[in-house]
Enzyme design. Structure first.
Site, PDB file in Angstrom:
ATOM      1  N   ASP A  40       0.996  -1.300  -0.021  1.00 55.12           N
ATOM      2  CA  ASP A  40       0.009   0.166  -0.038  1.00 55.12           C
ATOM      3  C   ASP A  40       0.752   1.320  -0.136  1.00 55.12           C
ATOM      4  O   ASP A  40       0.747   2.228   0.865  1.00 55.12           O
ATOM      5  CB  ASP A  40      -0.709   0.074   1.048  1.00 55.12           C
ATOM      6  CG  ASP A  40      -1.821  -1.191   1.228  1.00 55.12           C
ATOM      7  OD1 ASP A  40      -2.180  -1.827   0.133  1.00 55.12           O
ATOM      8  OD2 ASP A  40      -2.096  -1.637   2.374  1.00 55.12           O
ATOM      9  N   GLU A 216     -11.086  -0.445  -4.377  1.00 58.24           N
ATOM     10  CA  GLU A 216     -10.638   0.008  -3.257  1.00 58.24           C
ATOM     11  C   GLU A 216      -9.310   0.832  -3.455  1.00 58.24           C
ATOM     12  O   GLU A 216      -9.005   1.330  -4.519  1.00 58.24           O
ATOM     13  CB  GLU A 216     -10.367  -1.052  -2.158  1.00 58.24           C
ATOM     14  CG  GLU A 216      -9.270  -2.030  -2.830  1.00 58.24           C
ATOM     15  CD  GLU A 216      -9.110  -3.026  -1.962  1.00 58.24           C
ATOM     16  OE1 GLU A 216      -9.591  -3.218  -0.592  1.00 58.24           O
ATOM     17  OE2 GLU A 216      -8.124  -4.210  -2.025  1.00 58.24           O
ATOM     18  N   GLU A 334      24.294   6.895   5.411  1.00 57.86           N
ATOM     19  CA  GLU A 334      23.479   5.792   6.239  1.00 57.86           C
ATOM     20  C   GLU A 334      23.893   4.437   5.678  1.00 57.86           C
ATOM     21  O   GLU A 334      23.404   4.390   4.445  1.00 57.86           O
ATOM     22  CB  GLU A 334      22.173   6.034   6.611  1.00 57.86           C
ATOM     23  CG  GLU A 334      21.712   7.663   7.130  1.00 57.86           C
ATOM     24  CD  GLU A 334      22.569   7.649   8.446  1.00 57.86           C
ATOM     25  OE1 GLU A 334      22.667   6.505   9.128  1.00 57.86           O
ATOM     26  OE2 GLU A 334      23.212   8.770   8.697  1.00 57.86           O
ATOM     27  N   GLU A 336      21.955   2.139   5.907  1.00 57.61           N
ATOM     28  CA  GLU A 336      20.475   1.648   5.553  1.00 57.61           C
ATOM     29  C   GLU A 336      20.095   2.308   4.307  1.00 57.61           C
ATOM     30  O   GLU A 336      18.932   2.344   3.825  1.00 57.61           O
ATOM     31  CB  GLU A 336      19.531   1.620   6.686  1.00 57.61           C
ATOM     32  CG  GLU A 336      19.306   3.286   7.074  1.00 57.61           C
ATOM     33  CD  GLU A 336      20.207   3.715   7.925  1.00 57.61           C
ATOM     34  OE1 GLU A 336      21.386   3.274   8.223  1.00 57.61           O
ATOM     35  OE2 GLU A 336      19.977   4.691   8.601  1.00 57.61           O
ATOM     36  N   ASP A 448      26.356   1.480  11.003  1.00 56.77           N
ATOM     37  CA  ASP A 448      25.368   2.565  11.059  1.00 56.77           C
ATOM     38  C   ASP A 448      25.511   3.540  10.122  1.00 56.77           C
ATOM     39  O   ASP A 448      24.617   4.027   9.516  1.00 56.77           O
ATOM     40  CB  ASP A 448      25.700   3.136  12.314  1.00 56.77           C
ATOM     41  CG  ASP A 448      24.804   4.306  12.782  1.00 56.77           C
ATOM     42  OD1 ASP A 448      23.783   4.519  12.255  1.00 56.77           O
ATOM     43  OD2 ASP A 448      24.987   5.220  13.541  1.00 56.77           O
TER      44      ASP A 448
HETATM   45  O1  FUB Z   1      -3.214  -3.792   2.902  1.00 60.69           O
HETATM   46  C1  FUB Z   1      -4.542  -4.221   3.148  1.00 60.69           C
HETATM   47  C2  FUB Z   1      -5.425  -3.999   2.001  1.00 60.69           C
HETATM   48  O2  FUB Z   1      -5.123  -4.327   0.986  1.00 60.69           O
HETATM   49  C3  FUB Z   1      -5.391  -2.458   1.642  1.00 60.69           C
HETATM   50  O3  FUB Z   1      -5.923  -1.558   2.736  1.00 60.69           O
HETATM   51  C4  FUB Z   1      -6.134  -2.668   0.421  1.00 60.69           C
HETATM   52  O4  FUB Z   1      -6.001  -1.437  -0.409  1.00 60.69           O
HETATM   53  C5  FUB Z   1      -5.248  -3.808  -0.331  1.00 60.69           C
HETATM   54  O5  FUB Z   1      -4.286  -3.381  -0.719  1.00 60.69           O
END
Ligand code: FUB
Length: 684
Positions: A40, A216, A334, A336, A448
């Site tokens: 995400d 979504e 760094e 990392e 580090d």
């Molecule tokens: O990462 C959990 C869920 O999966 C997210 O909220 C959605 O967008 C999907 O990627």
């Protein structure tokens, strides 16, 4: 994670031996993060840095086990610095565990607001929470102690955008998008949460015939007056599609699929930002070894908008974007910060920030595009080891490439007991750098940070920043809508400068924020060079700051410039007003909107004289710079000739014949001028 990656690397090596090719994994930037599974992505550009906020899929999870949000940053789009967990879910005392789903961070008035998805501990569905911090990497706190929106099972995946009129919008939701108008405090809202009505015209038709592509993961922003809503679409497996609208709340028009579903994760989730004049698309897939829909990895691609503002189809790649500029190895880097690693992990460092850890024999990090310039002769690193230590082999161009030096790491008496070690090296020019770790069995040591020394190092002029634009815009950006790009059309030094275009007002120029190094009430020296190729102009170097109530401005220097003439704007020992906050320096013009170039932007501690003698346009004879030529000027010129000049302006003005040095002839000329024997000094 570590073992999974090691196994995969072995598989890849075996395959590459069989195919007679180098392991593709060593040249990849995608996925961006290899030390943990990340999901995400939510990109954000702030103060010249590209930040990537991510979710975190726990190792080995076969469901969404997501404990926290992480952050990574880059200034070259290939090497990424791990900032670790910047927001644990436990910050939200009302939230349950392992429900840290998608989030996005935005800056407003110097504060950073992170909108997140969590499940409240006392049930009722999912909810949108908000956390606030004073820096992009936290620490974040929960300012309201309860959900901002929800609970409601449909309330996930917040995306936030502040429009030009200051109105902030939060979109979120599965299986429908919702929006709400945030108040200026960014932690409350006005009006009700509105469900977006989905039509095939607005949100397309799925391949199975359902009348809405949207699922979504919305990402909301504006570009060129058009509002964009990108989202995960078409059901499982998800692709990324988008719609556009003439207003922030619709009506929406479906515009098509951007990224088809691929890459071993049944979800996808995207974010888009522009950085240094280029456009970037972040997404996730299951590309790391062991990857799947619950072990995801954040990736990034560069793309170009079509001329009509539409977004082209974007394919997932292993190579990621082009590196924007080479890494400077002569400053503390760094450990990392890298492009790729094999076998290592990262952890919180007792010295602040993050260190690389769990290093075993044969592990390495790859730092891409390191510019050793004229050459490096020493390597220094801060290391720790509770065991026997080991060695850092410094190799170039491949994990088995030429060794340019080897640094021995002793036991330091603890995994967080840090000690600097150094070794000689021999290298010049630009290379990919591999820090390959060797030693006995078990964990060897931690690192580090590291840095090189040698002839390639730029001289330390005591500057707090010195932007030359030879490689990037560093922390500079366009002010109030102006566009700034690195240009090789003109320069005051070196080969490049920053070109300021797309101006519709004189105050639209080039700006940078004054960070923590600058304290209100203290004095600093500032300098900038500017040139307008199109017209004569007057440049201002200006400070913008807030006194807590109002935004105020203070001129640091003002200089007139002829068309095509580079001028220096300089304010030595300029005091930042007491109590000032939100401070920016910028170059603007007094009037006109022609493109201009800026270069050699410097800030240094008070007492450092930044006046560049080359740029002093002294009035011949006027050695005390008071606008008149009189006996005092003659005295200064005479004294300077005999005992040396106190300042460079006086010396330049005393050079009445502009020969390049002050001679007895110059004294004679000033005398003649005072006696009225000559009315002007000779031209150069
Ligand atoms: O990462 C959990 C869920 O999966 C997210 O909220 C959605 O967008 C999907 O990627």
């Amino acid at each position: 994670m570590k073992k999974v990656l090691k196994t995969a690397a072995i598989v890849l090596s075996a395959a590459s031996v069989a195919l007679g090719t180098a392991p593709a994994v060593t040249s990849a930037d995608n996925p961006v993060v290899q030390t943990s599974y990340t999901s995400d992505p939510a990109p954000m550009v702030y103060d010249g840095v590209f930040y990537m906020y991510t979710g975190h899929d726990a190792d080995g999870a076969d469901n969404y086990i997501m404990p926290d949000w992480k952050c990574f940053s880059s200034t070259d789009m290939q090497n990424w610095t791990d900032h670790g967990t910047i927001l644990p879910e436990s910050t939200f005392k009302w939230a349950g565990e392992n429900s840290a789903w998608a989030a996005q961070c935005i800056e407003r008035n110097g504060k950073f607001y992170m909108y997140v998805t969590v499940v409240p501990a006392n049930g009722g569905g999912r909810a949108i929470g908000v956390a606030v911090a004073d820096s992009p990497t936290g620490p974040f706190t929960d300012p309201i102690g309860k959900p901002l929106c929800g609970p409601d099972w449909a309330f996930i995946d917040p995306t936030v955008f502040i429009d030009d009129d200051g109105q902030a919008y939060l979109y979120f939701g599965n299986p429908n998008p919702y929006y709400v108008k945030l108040n200026e405090d960014m932690i409350s809202y006005s009006g009700s949460i509105t469900k977006v009505n989905m039509t095939p015209e607005g949100f397309g038709t799925r391949s199975d015939g359902e009348n809405r592509m949207y699922v979504e993961g919305p990402w909301f922003y504006k570009r060129g007056g058009l509002y964009y809503l990108l989202y995960a679409a078409n059901g499982i497996p998800e692709n990324i599609a988008y719609s556009t609208a003439p207003t922030p709340t619709g009506p929406w028009t479906y515009r098509g699929v951007i990224m088809p579903s691929e890459g071993r994760s049944f979800t996808n989730h995207c974010g888009i930002v522009d950085y240094e004049g280029r456009s970037y698309f972040a997404y996730h897939n299951g590309a790391l070894p062991g990857g799947n829909g619950f072990q995801r990895s954040v990736c990034i691609e560069e793309f170009t908008y079509n001329a009509d503002g539409s977004i082209p189809t974007i394919k997932m790649s292993k190579s990621g974007p082009e590196q924007l500029h080479a890494l400077d190895p002569f400053v503390r880097t760094e450990a990392e910060c890298f492009c790729w690693e094999e076998g290592i992990e990262t952890e919180t460092c007792s010295e602040g920030g993050i260190n690389i850890a769990n290093i075993e024999n044969g592990d390495y990090v790859k730092v891409k595009g390191v510019d050793f310039s004229e050459g490096a002769d020493t390597f220094t690193a801060s290391v720790s080891s509770a065991e026997k230590g080991g060695s850092i082999e410094l190799r170039i161009d491949s994990p088995s490439g030429e060794i340019i030096g080897t640094c021995e790491v002793p036991s330091t008496g603890g995994w967080q007991k840090w000690q600097e070690v150094s070794c000689p090296v021999e290298v010049s020019g630009e290379h990919d750098l591999y820090l390959r770790f060797t030693g006995g069995s078990g964990f060897l040591f931690n690192v580090d940070w590291w840095r090189f020394g040698g002839a390639g190092q730029a001289p330390d002029n005591g500057s707090l920043y010195h932007s030359t634009f030879e490689r990037s815009l560093e922390s500079w950006s366009g002010r109030a809508g102006a566009k700034v790009t690195v240009s090789d059309e003109a320069s005051a030094a070196g080969e490049k400068s920053a070109k300021v275009t797309d101006r519709t007002s004189a105050w639209q120029g080039i700006v940078r924020r004054l960070g923590r190094d600058f304290k209100a009430g203290m004095s600093y020296s500032f300098s900038a060079k500017a040139m307008c190729a199109g017209e004569d102009t007057v440049f201002h170097l200006t400070l913008q700051y807030s006194d807590g109530e109002d935004v105020l401005y203070k001129k640091i220097d003002t200089v007139s410039a002829k068309k095509g003439q580079w001028v220096q704007l300089c304010g030595n020992d300029f005091m930042l007003p007491e109590g000032a906050s939100d401070m920016y320096v910028y170059v603007e013009t007094d009037s006109g909107t022609a493109d201009f170039y800026a270069d050699e932007m410097i800030a240094a501690s008070a007492g450092i004289d930044l006046i560049d003698p080359e740029f002093i346009d002294a009035v011949p004879g006027d050695t005390d710079r008071n606008g008149r030529i009189d006996g005092f000027d003659l005295v200064i010129a005479r004294k300077g000739l005999v005992g040396g000049f106190k300042d460079i302006y006086a010396e330049k003005a005393a050079d009445a014949d502009r020969s390049g040095s002050v001679q007895i002839n110059d004294i004679v000329l000033i005398q003649k001028y005072l006696l009225g024997d000559i009315k002007v000094f000779p031209e150069k």
